[in-house]
Motif scaffolding. Structure first.
Motif, PDB file in Angstrom:
ATOM      1  N   ILE B  63       7.463  -1.131 -14.634  1.00  0.00           N
ATOM      2  CA  ILE B  63       6.301  -0.767 -14.599  1.00  0.00           C
ATOM      3  C   ILE B  63       5.321  -1.115 -13.568  1.00  0.00           C
ATOM      4  O   ILE B  63       5.136  -2.230 -13.144  1.00  0.00           O
ATOM      5  N   ALA B  64       4.364  -0.214 -13.052  1.00  0.00           N
ATOM      6  CA  ALA B  64       3.547  -0.585 -11.999  1.00  0.00           C
ATOM      7  C   ALA B  64       2.086  -0.171 -12.291  1.00  0.00           C
ATOM      8  O   ALA B  64       1.635   0.561 -13.164  1.00  0.00           O
ATOM      9  N   LEU B  65       1.453  -1.230 -12.022  1.00  0.00           N
ATOM     10  CA  LEU B  65      -0.162  -1.042 -11.959  1.00  0.00           C
ATOM     11  C   LEU B  65      -0.807  -1.065 -10.688  1.00  0.00           C
ATOM     12  O   LEU B  65      -0.482  -2.053  -9.796  1.00  0.00           O
ATOM     13  N   GLY B  66      -1.790  -0.315 -10.341  1.00  0.00           N
ATOM     14  CA  GLY B  66      -2.631  -0.267  -9.171  1.00  0.00           C
ATOM     15  C   GLY B  66      -3.305  -1.608  -8.829  1.00  0.00           C
ATOM     16  O   GLY B  66      -3.365  -2.445  -9.790  1.00  0.00           O
ATOM     17  N   GLU B  67      -3.813  -1.920  -7.895  1.00  0.00           N
ATOM     18  CA  GLU B  67      -4.201  -3.253  -7.038  1.00  0.00           C
ATOM     19  C   GLU B  67      -5.282  -3.621  -8.170  1.00  0.00           C
ATOM     20  O   GLU B  67      -5.201  -4.897  -8.852  1.00  0.00           O
ATOM     21  N   LYS B  91       6.739 -10.460 -14.622  1.00  0.00           N
ATOM     22  CA  LYS B  91       6.023 -10.054 -13.679  1.00  0.00           C
ATOM     23  C   LYS B  91       6.468 -10.539 -12.200  1.00  0.00           C
ATOM     24  O   LYS B  91       6.925 -11.469 -12.239  1.00  0.00           O
ATOM     25  N   PHE B  92       6.259  -9.674 -11.675  1.00  0.00           N
ATOM     26  CA  PHE B  92       6.676  -9.717 -10.262  1.00  0.00           C
ATOM     27  C   PHE B  92       5.314 -10.010  -9.139  1.00  0.00           C
ATOM     28  O   PHE B  92       5.737 -10.017  -7.938  1.00  0.00           O
ATOM     29  N   GLY B  93       4.331  -9.656  -9.484  1.00  0.00           N
ATOM     30  CA  GLY B  93       3.191  -9.604  -8.950  1.00  0.00           C
ATOM     31  C   GLY B  93       3.144  -8.487  -7.753  1.00  0.00           C
ATOM     32  O   GLY B  93       4.053  -7.495  -7.957  1.00  0.00           O
ATOM     33  N   LEU B  94       2.357  -8.574  -6.643  1.00  0.00           N
ATOM     34  CA  LEU B  94       2.303  -7.496  -5.710  1.00  0.00           C
ATOM     35  C   LEU B  94       3.531  -7.108  -4.842  1.00  0.00           C
ATOM     36  O   LEU B  94       4.074  -8.333  -4.338  1.00  0.00           O
ATOM     37  N   SER B  95       3.945  -6.036  -4.989  1.00  0.00           N
ATOM     38  CA  SER B  95       5.163  -5.565  -4.215  1.00  0.00           C
ATOM     39  C   SER B  95       4.596  -5.321  -2.617  1.00  0.00           C
ATOM     40  O   SER B  95       4.163  -4.175  -2.718  1.00  0.00           O
ATOM     41  N   THR B  98       4.805  -1.414  -1.397  1.00  0.00           N
ATOM     42  CA  THR B  98       4.226  -0.271  -2.283  1.00  0.00           C
ATOM     43  C   THR B  98       2.899  -0.446  -2.457  1.00  0.00           C
ATOM     44  O   THR B  98       2.136   0.297  -2.695  1.00  0.00           O
ATOM     45  N   GLY B  99       2.415  -1.806  -2.367  1.00  0.00           N
ATOM     46  CA  GLY B  99       0.902  -1.798  -2.802  1.00  0.00           C
ATOM     47  C   GLY B  99       0.673  -1.871  -4.055  1.00  0.00           C
ATOM     48  O   GLY B  99      -0.678  -1.676  -4.449  1.00  0.00           O
ATOM     49  N   ALA B 100       1.407  -2.070  -5.000  1.00  0.00           N
ATOM     50  CA  ALA B 100       1.299  -2.076  -6.457  1.00  0.00           C
ATOM     51  C   ALA B 100       1.856  -3.209  -7.038  1.00  0.00           C
ATOM     52  O   ALA B 100       2.540  -3.927  -6.641  1.00  0.00           O
ATOM     53  N   PHE B 101       1.412  -3.627  -8.452  1.00  0.00           N
ATOM     54  CA  PHE B 101       1.971  -4.866  -9.022  1.00  0.00           C
ATOM     55  C   PHE B 101       2.951  -4.250  -9.996  1.00  0.00           C
ATOM     56  O   PHE B 101       2.728  -3.452 -10.491  1.00  0.00           O
ATOM     57  N   LEU B 102       4.149  -5.012  -9.917  1.00  0.00           N
ATOM     58  CA  LEU B 102       5.409  -4.673 -10.480  1.00  0.00           C
ATOM     59  C   LEU B 102       5.548  -5.490 -11.853  1.00  0.00           C
ATOM     60  O   LEU B 102       5.316  -6.802 -11.695  1.00  0.00           O
ATOM     61  N   TYR B 103       5.893  -4.890 -12.981  1.00  0.00           N
ATOM     62  CA  TYR B 103       6.352  -5.799 -14.182  1.00  0.00           C
ATOM     63  C   TYR B 103       7.545  -5.096 -14.620  1.00  0.00           C
ATOM     64  O   TYR B 103       7.889  -3.834 -14.505  1.00  0.00           O
ATOM     65  N   ALA B 104       8.410  -5.824 -15.154  1.00  0.00           N
ATOM     66  CA  ALA B 104       9.818  -5.387 -15.620  1.00  0.00           C
ATOM     67  C   ALA B 104      10.031  -5.741 -17.249  1.00  0.00           C
ATOM     68  O   ALA B 104       9.618  -6.723 -17.453  1.00  0.00           O
ATOM     69  N   VAL B 105      10.451  -4.497 -17.691  1.00  0.00           N
ATOM     70  CA  VAL B 105      10.536  -4.750 -19.248  1.00  0.00           C
ATOM     71  C   VAL B 105      12.021  -4.745 -19.321  1.00  0.00           C
ATOM     72  O   VAL B 105      12.558  -3.684 -18.661  1.00  0.00           O
ATOM     73  N   ALA B 207       7.555   9.605  -7.520  1.00  0.00           N
ATOM     74  CA  ALA B 207       7.903   8.330  -7.506  1.00  0.00           C
ATOM     75  C   ALA B 207       7.184   7.882  -6.395  1.00  0.00           C
ATOM     76  O   ALA B 207       7.533   8.386  -5.160  1.00  0.00           O
ATOM     77  N   PHE B 208       6.272   6.775  -6.417  1.00  0.00           N
ATOM     78  CA  PHE B 208       5.718   6.030  -5.300  1.00  0.00           C
ATOM     79  C   PHE B 208       6.664   5.412  -4.577  1.00  0.00           C
ATOM     80  O   PHE B 208       7.248   4.412  -5.414  1.00  0.00           O
ATOM     81  N   THR B 209       6.771   5.363  -3.606  1.00  0.00           N
ATOM     82  CA  THR B 209       7.949   4.211  -3.017  1.00  0.00           C
ATOM     83  C   THR B 209       6.900   3.442  -1.824  1.00  0.00           C
ATOM     84  O   THR B 209       7.457   2.257  -1.580  1.00  0.00           O
ATOM     85  N   ASN B 210       5.952   3.967  -1.362  1.00  0.00           N
ATOM     86  CA  ASN B 210       5.337   2.999  -0.507  1.00  0.00           C
ATOM     87  C   ASN B 210       4.101   3.379  -0.256  1.00  0.00           C
ATOM     88  O   ASN B 210       3.535   4.161  -1.077  1.00  0.00           O
ATOM     89  N   LYS B 211       3.004   2.769   0.477  1.00  0.00           N
ATOM     90  CA  LYS B 211       1.638   2.774   0.350  1.00  0.00           C
ATOM     91  C   LYS B 211       1.120   4.233   0.423  1.00  0.00           C
ATOM     92  O   LYS B 211       0.050   4.627   0.043  1.00  0.00           O
TER      93      LYS B 211
END
Lengths: 770, 486, 314
Positions: B63-67, B91-95, B98-105, B207-211
């Protein structure tokens, strides 16, 4: 009288030491109970309201104590408080009697050392009741010296619950008097003890407690003059003794040196007239002692006479010297407060601020009775007893009685110093009554009845009404000859016959005691137990309703204004604002600077245009006033307004004139007929700003003055209403900054209003809310 | 800081990350629906991902969340639709790239190719809104502004996505109509019906892959809406819970610094206005005059004071305590009224505390011989966010081998020593620090500890010795003759 | 009262006189009344004319015995004394300020016009025209408050604020006082040897002491400081908790004395009574005296303090 008949029988098979032990146990128990009663009866305020500091001055003491407890004694000692008397500030360490704060600070630290983390507030609130218990104990000790233990217990019980003392020592009235009375009584006890035993130890103790007293209360001057007066009286009565010499010298030398360590007192003991009496007596004692010494060694008659001449000469010289120094100005004359005790008109003329304080008014008889109840007429009887067996300590009580009753008559607040003496004297009288009538021994009458009767004419025809009335109406003479008689024939057999007389007197006495207790309880509960910070009213259903406007407004200031916002108010509220709102104030209850107070008075009593520059000069941000008109709270600023005017007039006689604030008929009005000076005054405007709107259509009624306020609300151009408490008791106004475009604020407002009028929407119709 | 997760996770995290990086495009989102219901200082966001697996046993979904979205989000929970147990959330924090915060379920069971699942992610955003206009006079209303990203980011391509923005109060003053989104939709980009705005549906979001996606395509949208309740913000909350076995009592005391984060009061406060408003039941929405709090059942001796002493304006209705375990929602109702109405931008700090029978909160475990006490983390102030909280739990004197299990991991926790009435050695004190607590952070801190019998006796013994010493002193003083010469 | 025809004589010209000769008339009147102008309606109007160039002090009083105005009589002498003192200043400044008196029974209309219900009232009329016009420039009068008592010193002190020059009031030398002082001193010196034993006797001192105490606790100082009257006509007990009359002091002191004396009787006298019956009689008697007097005291207190809930016999 071995063959004595008894009115009632006592168990005879009790060993004396059993009796002794039991009685001492009983003494301890009853003292404990008395202390309990003393403390409990002072807790009405806490029970009815909460554990809160009362009134005005205590708030300063509390604040200072907090500083002491949190920052330590040295920080307190040189604490400069910049928030008081803005912008002057106040050197607190040097301008207070630190005894009270030091006491609670010490208690606080001890408790915390014992792992009892008691809140400093509770210590301050409960200090006075705690010390009242000690007062009861020291009164017991003192009275014991006068008569015996039973009188002592009575005295302790009296002072424990007598309103005259409770009035200044209920829980929460955290003021110097709270501990001062204990110190007073204990110093006197030590003095008497020292005098009786001639021990330097007790003299020193007296000196130490005197020092404590000096550190605690300005009233220490009472001791400073009482003890020398006593000594002098004894000398004049030809009762000089080495005991007197030792006691007085040790007390004076140590006590004076110690008292000079208190910064606020400093060199006064050698520079002011209040203390000169003590010094003079000290010198006199030295001379007399020297004379005695010489006389004991020299025999020749002429030499003695010469010696006396020289002694008297020296005495005269000494007094002359003191007087001379006073005129030269080396010794300051009496200060205003003390002077106003002698010249009773003085304060009113020259120190309006002192005169304006309600507790400096003279005392009418009802308040004597209110505060002392039946002790007030036992008091002279007790003094008479003291005359009967006139030992040195009795002389002390007599002098104390006269002086204190005069002072109490002159100033209400000095009732406090009278109360202990009254309790002691009354206890002496009462207990000797009880002694006489409880004692089971009946007199064994010698045969010659007749001779006895004519030896006692006064009593013989006491029953016949006219004589009795006369005698009773003038107790002193009767007292006189009886004292005279019984002093001579103490040996005469005496006692009470029968049981019914005993019962009559004792029941009468007990009834009085009960009545006394009822009276004290009622007075304490109704008159002396409301913390004027919180007002209580009762709902229609009878339940208690708390009116808490003061704390509401103060807390608003504390939470929602910048830390350094300067608040201007009349001086009564200075300490409360500093304590509860924690904001700088222009003037407060420490009325040492008349001009500053007069400045505030001027600002309040002159028109906006005049006041605004004053406010800005003292960079005042908020103005706080008390307004009782909505609720009928009579102690508000409009009622105090005339004092503001007077005090301002004292400094600016040709800008502020009291007559202008009265109607041509000389009435004090706030309605339509109020004179222009009144209507334009800042105080009036702030009090009634938008007050009429509250009533919508109906006429606005000022519930204190009982007058109708004009419908058109006064307009404020230089201030904005910032906050008004729930019942409108406290109103806070913010002082506007200068206009950005440099216009006069009045014009600016007019301009704004003009602009407003163009885009005006229909106003909301209002109905009465109150 | 989100969801349920243990402490020693870094290893697993590593593995997951490896998997994630390898797991390119193992899913696609057939649909994403996001519902934002606007509030004061709390905004609840629910996003439902309809997920289709593209290859076998793919179980880790990202899952991705904007900054700034991530910055505002202070609570997060993921569930499979229809199930109650929340999923592990990593939680993985800011990748960086991509400039997004990533979470994994991780799905409970891996999906086959073309297998589908519905993932529901709930988040609570704090400080996501601000008053607009910034000031309001005493008789004006209050309106807030909410800003968010238009597109819901996902590392997987999305067939269709839609964002619903609901306001509980009917009036929506204004909202942005996104420009240049024709690439994704043909009909109007936003539709408003009543108090609900719907952005989308938007089709075929890559899918967003980069900024550069966020740069080029992402849009900001803003909504300005009416809000009818005062906006509460508790800048600091200090809770102290003191356990006493002698008194069988649990004392809980909250020191609260309350702030009205609504629009600043324009001009000055006029009591006259306020009273007439109250008289006509038209009190302005940004005025906090009173508040009703739900305190636990079975409590007694509630006290409410501030720096100036007791506040007499409030009322409490007590409820009897309920048997443990029974899920009845009894509560004591506390009618909270500050000394003065708290207008926009004003502060009010106070202390609120109560006593409760310890039996309602504590139990004794026979075999381990330990006490177990559950302390509620916080008392909810309706719609308020707690910026920072400090929870202290003071255990009885002499408590040993202490373990505690907070419902949410604390930023910092310490055990220190605390000395109070008649303590000899002092009591252990657990301190937990939290930030940004929301209405979803309800839970109980479980503490288990052992108190030896001797420790119970400590206090009475200490007092007794002190008294005895005193008596002995008095005794000797009476008996010993201190005179110098007889 | 031979003044009245005089006034009548002046009445007509006064009505339409310019301020100048009004002033002269006033001066004449003042001289006639030896410093004090006795006012009726007309003279009042002319004295307080809106264009007056002089200041004036007017006492509104009711000296007639029918009015029973004790304060008026108390205040009158000191007012006259001050007016006399004003006579001493040179005519130029003397004629700048006038002292006048309006008696209710001679000029009731003035009282009704000004709506004055109580007497005495002192009004100070500042100058309305000319150089001595006060700063605030308000023509209407100010009232002198009697809170400082009726003493002439205070009055002169206050009035000097309005007069062009200070009122040269000097308290008269009280020969009687000095005389008594001298006499007593003389007597004391002569009979010193006789009174010396008296001074030594504790009885004298007891009497003095207890007398003082009784008077003080009776509230004497209050009466002294507040200058309360001895009594207000028939009612000798002042209403209100915070005030009292001189007579109350005496009654209360007496009551205290009786009660205290009764206690002393019980303690010091009755026990020495050798005949049983007589002793019993005494004891009962004094007990009853105590009870009765105490209840009297309580009832007095209830008069002062309405809210007081307790009472004994009455």
């Amino acid at each position: 009288m071995a063959t004595n008949s008894k009115a009632y029988s006592l168990p005879s098979n009790v060993s004396p030491e059993t009796v002794a032990n039991t009685s001492s146990l009983l003494r301890i128990v009853s003292l404990a109970l008395i202390s309990g009663a003393a403390i409990a009866s002072r807790l009405f305020a806490v029970v009815n309201f909460e554990s809160i500091i009362h009134e005005f001055d205590p708030w300063f003491n509390y604040r200072a104590t907090r500083v002491l407890a949190s920052k330590g004694f040295y920080a307190f000692w040189n604490w400069f408080d910049p928030t008081a008397w803005y912008p002057l500030g106040r050197v607190v360490g040097g301008t207070v009697y630190p005894g009270l704060m030091a006491t609670s600070g010490v208690i606080y630290n001890i408790l915390h050392a014992l792992h009892l983390p008691v809140d400093i507030r509770n210590i301050c609130v409960l200090l006075a009741p705690g010390f009242s218990a000690l007062t009861a104990w020291s009164t017991y000790m003192f009275t014991k010296e006068m008569k015996d233990e039973s009188a002592g217990l009575l005295a302790a019980a009296f002072i424990g619950i007598v309103p005259g003392y409770i009035s200044r020592s209920v829980a929460g009235s955290y003021d110097n008097e709270a501990i001062a009375i204990f110190l007073l009584m204990f110093t006197f006890y030590c003095w008497i003890k020292a005098l009786k035993t001639g021990s330097a130890l007790f003299g020193t103790l007296a000196a130490l407690f005197y020092f404590y007293m000096v550190a605690a209360w300005g009233g220490y001057a009472f001791i400073t003059n009482m003890i020398p007066l006593h000594a002098l009286a004894l000398i004049l009565m030809g009762r000089y003794s080495s005991r007197l010499y030792v006691a007085y010298s040790s007390w004076y030398a140590i006590g004076t040196l110690a008292s000079m360590q208190v910064p606020f007192v400093g060199f006064q003991p050698v520079r002011t007239s209040e203390h000169m009496g003590a010094l003079g007596v000290f010198g006199l004692l030295q001379i007399i002692a020297f004379a005695e010494l010489v006389r004991s060694h020299v025999s020749s008659k002429q030499f003695q006479s010469l010696l006396y001449a020289s002694v008297i000469g020296a005495g005269i010289l000494g007094t002359a010297g003191i007087v001379g120094l006073t005129y030269k100005g080396w010794i300051a004359p009496w200060t205003g407060r003390f002077y106003s005790l002698w010249d009773t008109g003085y304060a009113k003329k020259y120190i309006p601020i002192i005169a304006s304080v309600s507790e400096h008014q003279p005392t009418a008889w009802p308040s004597f009775f209110m505060d002392l109840h039946f002790l007030i007429f036992l008091f002279p009887a007790g003094v008479a007893m003291c005359f009967k067996q006139l030992r040195d300590e009795h002389v002390f009580v007599i002098i104390y009685a006269v002086v204190a009753s005069y002072f109490a008559g002159v100033m209400v607040r000095l009732m406090l110093t009278l109360t202990p003496c009254v309790c002691v004297a009354a206890a002496v009288a009462f207990s000797s009554l009880l002694d006489t009538y409880i004692d089971p021994a009946e007199p064994n009458v010698p045969k010659e009845e007749a001779e006895a009767t004519e030896a006692d004419p006064g009593a013989a025809d006491a029953p016949t009404t006219p004589k009795k009335a006369k005698k009773a109406s003038a107790p002193p003479p009767t007292l006189g000859d009886f004292v005279g008689k019984f002093v001579v024939d103490e040996k005469k057999p005496h006692g009470i016959f029968g049981l019914n007389t005993r019962l009559a007197v004792i029941l009468n006495a007990l009834a009085m005691l009960v009545f006394f207790v009822l009276h004290c309880t009622w007075v304490t509960a109704n008159a002396y137990s409301s913390p004027s910070v919180v007002l209580a009213s009762s709902n229609p259903d009878g339940s208690q309703h708390i009116i808490d406007d003061f704390r509401e407004a103060y807390y608003w200031l504390r939470q929602n204004t910048p830390q350094d916002a300067v608040v201007m108010s009349w001086w009564d509220y200075g300490y409360q604002i500093a304590g509860m709102a924690d904001r700088p104030t222009l003037v407060d209850n420490n009325t040492w600077n008349n001009t500053h107070i007069a400045t505030v008075g001027k600002a309040m009593s002159s028109s906006e245009e005049v006041a605004y520059p004053i406010l800005r000069k003292h960079d005042v941000d908020y103005v706080l006033i008390i307004f009782g008109g909505l609720l009928g709270y009579s102690g508000d600023d409009i009622n105090k307004f005339l004092w503001m005017v007077r005090i301002a007039q004292g400094v600016w006689p040709n800008e502020i004139q009291e007559p202008n604030y009265f109607t041509p008929r000389g009435e004090y009005r706030v309605d339509d007929q109020a004179p222009p000076a009144m209507k334009n005054s800042l105080m009036y405007k702030m009090s009634y700003y938008r007050f009429a709107e509250l009533f919508g259509g109906q006429p606005a009624q000022d519930r204190v003055r009982g007058q109708q306020i004009s419908k058109t609300s006064p307009t404020l151009d230089y201030l904005d209403e910032a906050f008004t408490s729930e019942n409108w008791i406290v109103r806070i106004y913010q002082v506007r900054k200068e206009d950005l475009l440099g216009r006069d604020l009045k014009l600016a407002n007019a301009f704004e209003a003009g602009r407003k009028r163009k885009k005006q929407k229909p106003p909301v119709r209002r109905r009465a809310i109150a | 800081m989100a969801g349920h997760w243990g402490i020693q996770f870094s290893f697993v995290a590593l593995i997951l990350f490896v998997k994630l990086v390898s797991a390119e495009h193992s899913f696609e989102n057939t649909a994403i629906v996001r519902t934002v219901d606007l509030g004061g200082s709390l905004v609840h966001v629910t996003t439902t991902y309809a997920v289709k697996a593209l290859e076998d046993d793919s179980s880790i979904y990202t899952i991705a969340l904007g900054e700034d979205e991530a910055k505002k989000t202070s609570w997060m929970q993921a569930k499979v639709k229809g199930q109650t147990v929340p999923l592990q959330l990593e939680k993985f924090g800011l990748s960086p790239n991509t400039g997004a915060f990533l979470y994994a379920v991780e799905f409970p069971k891996a999906l086959k190719a073309n297998g589908t699942a519905n993932l529901v992610v709930e988040t609570v955003q704090t400080h996501a809104t601000y008053p607009w206009p910034k000031t309001a006079a005493q008789n004006e209303g209050q309106s807030l502004k909410y800003e968010a990203d238009l597109f819901i980011l996902s590392p997987y391509p999305t067939l269709v996505q839609r964002t619903k923005i609901k306001s509980q109060f009917p009036k929506i003053h204004s909202y942005t109509t996104p420009e240049g989104v024709d690439a994704f939709t043909l009909e109007s980009p936003v539709t408003k019906s009543g108090a609900t705005l719907t952005y989308g549906p938007y089709n075929n979001i890559p899918a967003f892959t980069n900024k550069d996606f966020t740069k080029s395509q992402q849009k900001r949208i803003a909504v300005q809406y009416e809000y009818g309740n005062p906006i509460l913000e508790i800048t600091r909350l200090e809770r102290a819970a003191e356990i006493s076995h002698w008194g069988a009592n649990l004392n809980i005391q909250d020191n609260v610094w309350l702030h009205n984060a609504g629009p600043e009061l324009k001009g000055h406060f006029s009591r006259l206005e306020y009273q007439s408003q109250g008289y006509f039941r038209r009190v302005a929405p940004h005025t906090l005059s009173s508040l009703s709090l739900h305190l636990p059942a079975g409590i007694h001796d509630v006290y409410f004071y501030d720096l100036n002493g007791n506040v007499s304006t409030s009322h409490i209705r007590y409820a009897p305590s309920v048997p443990k375990g029974s899920s009845s929602n009894h509560f004591s109702l506390f009618e909270f009224r500050p000394r003065y109405p708290v207008m926009g931008g004003w502060n009010y700090s106070f202390t609120l505390g109560w006593d409760a029978p310890l039996a309602d909160y504590a139990g004794w475990d026979k075999e381990s011989g330990k006490y177990i006490v559950g302390i509620p983390l916080q008392t909810l102030y309706p719609g308020a966010v707690v910026d920072e909280a400090e929870v202290k739990i003071i255990l009885p004197e002499g408590a040993s081998d202490i373990k505690f299990y907070p419902p949410f991991p604390a930023i910092e926790n310490t055990i220190s020593n605390y000395i109070t009435y008649l303590d000899t050695t002092g009591r252990p004190e657990i301190t937990l620090q939290y930030q940004q607590l929301t209405d979803r952070h309800v839970g109980v801190i479980y503490v288990e500890y052992r108190v030896p019998f001797s420790a119970h006796l400590k206090k009475p013994l200490a007092v007794a010795t002190a008294l005895i010493a005193l008596f002995a002193l008095a005794f000797t003083w009476k008996r010993v003759d201190t005179r110098i010469q007889k | 009262m031979l003044l009245l025809p005089l006034l009548a004589l002046f009445a007509f010209p006064l009505c339409l006189a310019a301020t100048k000769d009004t002033r002269e008339d006033l001066v004449r009147l003042a001289k006639a009344g030896n410093g004090i102008i006795k006012l009726d309606e007309r003279t009042y109007d002319s004295l307080t004319a809106s264009d007056r160039e002089w200041s004036a002090t007017i006492v509104f009083t009711a000296l007639d015995t029918r009015r029973k105005c004790g304060p008026c009589k108390q205040f009158q002498p000191s007012f006259e004394a001050v007016a006399q003192a004003w006579n001493k200043v040179p005519a130029t400044s003397r004629n700048e300020h006038f002292f006048a008196i309006a008696d209710f029974d001679e000029a009731p209309k003035i009282f009704t016009k000004l709506g004055i219900q109580s007497a005495p009232v002192v009004h100070n009329y500042p100058v309305a025209e000319g150089p001595r016009k006060p700063a605030h420039g308000k023509p209407y009068p100010s009232t002198y408050d009697f809170s400082n008592g009726y003493a002439p010193e205070a009055l002169a002190e206050h009035l000097s604020l309005y007069t062009p020059v200070r009122i040269p009031y000097r308290p008269p030398v009280d020969w009687a006082k000095y005389g008594t002082f001298a006499a007593t001193g003389l007597i004391l010196t002569t009979v010193a040897r006789f009174i010396f034993p008296l001074l030594k006797s504790r009885i004298t001192w007891a009497i003095i002491t207890i007398g003082t105490i009784l008077v003080m606790t009776g509230g004497h100082m209050f009466v002294r400081i507040r200058g309360m009257p001895y009594s207000d006509g028939p009612n000798w007990i002042a209403g209100g908790y915070q005030s009292q009359y001189g007579q109350e002091t005496q009654v209360i002191a007496l009551t205290y004395g009786i009660l205290g004396g009764a206690f002393l009787m019980l303690t010091l006298v009755a026990p020495y009574q050798t005949s049983k019956s007589r002793q019993q009689l005494q004891v009962w008697l004094w007990s009853i005296v105590i009870f009765v007097m105490f209840s009297v005291l309580i009832s007095l207190f209830r008069v002062k303090n309405r809210g007081y809930p307790f009472k004994l016999l009455l």
